[in-house]
Write a protein that holds these residues in place. Sequence first.
Motif, PDB file in Angstrom:
ATOM      1  N   GLY A  88      -0.206  -6.052  -5.080  1.00  0.00           N
ATOM      2  CA  GLY A  88       0.847  -6.879  -4.488  1.00  0.00           C
ATOM      3  C   GLY A  88       1.463  -6.194  -3.277  1.00  0.00           C
ATOM      4  O   GLY A  88       1.706  -6.816  -2.244  1.00  0.00           O
ATOM      5  N   LEU A  89       1.673  -4.862  -3.423  1.00  0.00           N
ATOM      6  CA  LEU A  89       2.244  -4.094  -2.314  1.00  0.00           C
ATOM      7  C   LEU A  89       1.313  -4.128  -1.095  1.00  0.00           C
ATOM      8  O   LEU A  89       1.768  -4.340   0.045  1.00  0.00           O
ATOM      9  N   ALA A  90       0.017  -3.945  -1.348  1.00  0.00           N
ATOM     10  CA  ALA A  90      -0.962  -3.989  -0.243  1.00  0.00           C
ATOM     11  C   ALA A  90      -0.928  -5.358   0.425  1.00  0.00           C
ATOM     12  O   ALA A  90      -0.966  -5.470   1.657  1.00  0.00           O
ATOM     13  N   ALA A  91      -0.835  -6.430  -0.390  1.00  0.00           N
ATOM     14  CA  ALA A  91      -0.811  -7.789   0.180  1.00  0.00           C
ATOM     15  C   ALA A  91       0.437  -7.988   1.045  1.00  0.00           C
ATOM     16  O   ALA A  91       0.366  -8.558   2.133  1.00  0.00           O
ATOM     17  N   ILE A  92       1.587  -7.504   0.544  1.00  0.00           N
ATOM     18  CA  ILE A  92       2.834  -7.684   1.300  1.00  0.00           C
ATOM     19  C   ILE A  92       2.769  -6.899   2.614  1.00  0.00           C
ATOM     20  O   ILE A  92       3.142  -7.405   3.679  1.00  0.00           O
ATOM     21  N   LEU A  93       2.223  -5.658   2.548  1.00  0.00           N
ATOM     22  CA  LEU A  93       2.053  -4.876   3.782  1.00  0.00           C
ATOM     23  C   LEU A  93       1.104  -5.595   4.738  1.00  0.00           C
ATOM     24  O   LEU A  93       1.333  -5.644   5.955  1.00  0.00           O
ATOM     25  N   GLY A  94       0.046  -6.185   4.179  1.00  0.00           N
ATOM     26  CA  GLY A  94      -0.911  -6.937   4.996  1.00  0.00           C
ATOM     27  C   GLY A  94      -0.225  -8.100   5.698  1.00  0.00           C
ATOM     28  O   GLY A  94      -0.495  -8.388   6.868  1.00  0.00           O
ATOM     29  N   ALA A  95       0.677  -8.758   4.979  1.00  0.00           N
ATOM     30  CA  ALA A  95       1.406  -9.888   5.569  1.00  0.00           C
ATOM     31  C   ALA A  95       2.313  -9.403   6.696  1.00  0.00           C
ATOM     32  O   ALA A  95       2.390 -10.024   7.759  1.00  0.00           O
ATOM     33  N   VAL A  96       2.989  -8.268   6.465  1.00  0.00           N
ATOM     34  CA  VAL A  96       3.903  -7.738   7.479  1.00  0.00           C
ATOM     35  C   VAL A  96       3.131  -7.352   8.740  1.00  0.00           C
ATOM     36  O   VAL A  96       3.517  -7.718   9.862  1.00  0.00           O
ATOM     37  N   VAL A  97       2.002  -6.638   8.554  1.00  0.00           N
ATOM     38  CA  VAL A  97       1.202  -6.230   9.716  1.00  0.00           C
ATOM     39  C   VAL A  97       0.588  -7.457  10.397  1.00  0.00           C
ATOM     40  O   VAL A  97       0.607  -7.578  11.622  1.00  0.00           O
ATOM     41  N   GLY A  98       0.075  -8.388   9.590  1.00  0.00           N
ATOM     42  CA  GLY A  98      -0.574  -9.577  10.144  1.00  0.00           C
ATOM     43  C   GLY A  98       0.389 -10.407  10.979  1.00  0.00           C
ATOM     44  O   GLY A  98       0.078 -10.806  12.098  1.00  0.00           O
ATOM     45  N   ALA A 145      -6.598  -7.108   7.408  1.00  0.00           N
ATOM     46  CA  ALA A 145      -7.769  -7.505   6.620  1.00  0.00           C
ATOM     47  C   ALA A 145      -8.093  -6.439   5.570  1.00  0.00           C
ATOM     48  O   ALA A 145      -8.422  -6.765   4.427  1.00  0.00           O
ATOM     49  N   GLY A 146      -7.972  -5.156   5.945  1.00  0.00           N
ATOM     50  CA  GLY A 146      -8.233  -4.065   5.000  1.00  0.00           C
ATOM     51  C   GLY A 146      -7.246  -4.098   3.843  1.00  0.00           C
ATOM     52  O   GLY A 146      -7.629  -3.976   2.670  1.00  0.00           O
ATOM     53  N   LEU A 147      -5.959  -4.294   4.169  1.00  0.00           N
ATOM     54  CA  LEU A 147      -4.922  -4.319   3.131  1.00  0.00           C
ATOM     55  C   LEU A 147      -5.120  -5.519   2.198  1.00  0.00           C
ATOM     56  O   LEU A 147      -4.953  -5.410   0.979  1.00  0.00           O
ATOM     57  N   ILE A 148      -5.491  -6.657   2.766  1.00  0.00           N
ATOM     58  CA  ILE A 148      -5.690  -7.851   1.939  1.00  0.00           C
ATOM     59  C   ILE A 148      -6.928  -7.681   1.057  1.00  0.00           C
ATOM     60  O   ILE A 148      -6.941  -8.108  -0.095  1.00  0.00           O
ATOM     61  N   ALA A 149      -7.950  -7.000   1.586  1.00  0.00           N
ATOM     62  CA  ALA A 149      -9.140  -6.730   0.768  1.00  0.00           C
ATOM     63  C   ALA A 149      -8.764  -5.851  -0.424  1.00  0.00           C
ATOM     64  O   ALA A 149      -9.216  -6.091  -1.557  1.00  0.00           O
ATOM     65  N   VAL A 150      -7.897  -4.850  -0.196  1.00  0.00           N
ATOM     66  CA  VAL A 150      -7.429  -3.988  -1.296  1.00  0.00           C
ATOM     67  C   VAL A 150      -6.719  -4.855  -2.340  1.00  0.00           C
ATOM     68  O   VAL A 150      -6.939  -4.736  -3.552  1.00  0.00           O
ATOM     69  N   ALA A 151      -5.860  -5.782  -1.857  1.00  0.00           N
ATOM     70  CA  ALA A 151      -5.110  -6.661  -2.767  1.00  0.00           C
ATOM     71  C   ALA A 151      -6.063  -7.523  -3.591  1.00  0.00           C
ATOM     72  O   ALA A 151      -5.896  -7.657  -4.807  1.00  0.00           O
ATOM     73  N   VAL A 152      -7.073  -8.091  -2.950  1.00  0.00           N
ATOM     74  CA  VAL A 152      -7.993  -8.988  -3.660  1.00  0.00           C
ATOM     75  C   VAL A 152      -8.760  -8.211  -4.740  1.00  0.00           C
ATOM     76  O   VAL A 152      -8.889  -8.670  -5.883  1.00  0.00           O
ATOM     77  N   VAL A 153      -9.238  -7.000  -4.384  1.00  0.00           N
ATOM     78  CA  VAL A 153      -9.978  -6.191  -5.360  1.00  0.00           C
ATOM     79  C   VAL A 153      -9.061  -5.830  -6.536  1.00  0.00           C
ATOM     80  O   VAL A 153      -9.439  -5.944  -7.706  1.00  0.00           O
TER      81      VAL A 153
END
Length: 161
Positions: A88-98, A145-153
Amino acid sequence: MDDRALTLLLRLIHILAGVFWAGSVRETGPEGGRVMSHLVGRRRLPVFIGIAILLTVVSGLIMYGRMAAATHGTWTGTAPGIAYGLGGLAAILGAVVGMGVSGAAARRMAAIGQRAAEAGRPSPEQQAQIQGLQRRMMLGARIAAGLIAVAVVAMATARYL
Ligand code: HEM
């Protein structure tokens, strides 16, 4: 609404919106290649992605909170709890960076493009600005994309850890 129905609804919202969000990364991300045509021709896409991000994050946080509350916090320390938390943290960071890096650069680029179109053609400074912004947008998209991939895995495996 009973507890079971709420759980199902949250999961449905979370997974549908999450899949749309993760899928959209490729559309607008580094491999997209057609980023400019998306910006110019399909302005509604960023709005849909924004809504999907919001729905995914809010439903995810509610599910996380409900699991933590139901176990008086002990779930957060188990292997699945840690994996969902880190994912979840990786996804939120991905959203912030995106949104913060790539989205902001895309908006500035669209504004410059608009001014250049009004003037007939881009000035050399505008061309240089657009190139710099394009690089920033690509870098942000790669990191997101890297952070979201971490979230999905993490989300896909957490349950079985
Ligand atoms: C790229 C974004 C995300 C995607 C694609 C995604 C995807 C998923 C998927 C497919 C599941 C179901 C996993 C399973 O049942 O085995 C899930 C569950 C879950 N997600 Fe996410 N998720 C994302 C972001 C988040 C965020 C930001 C949070 C916030 C903490 C979060 C928290 C959770 C929780 C707690 C569950 C477990 C729900 C349950 O078992 O009832 N997710 N996610």
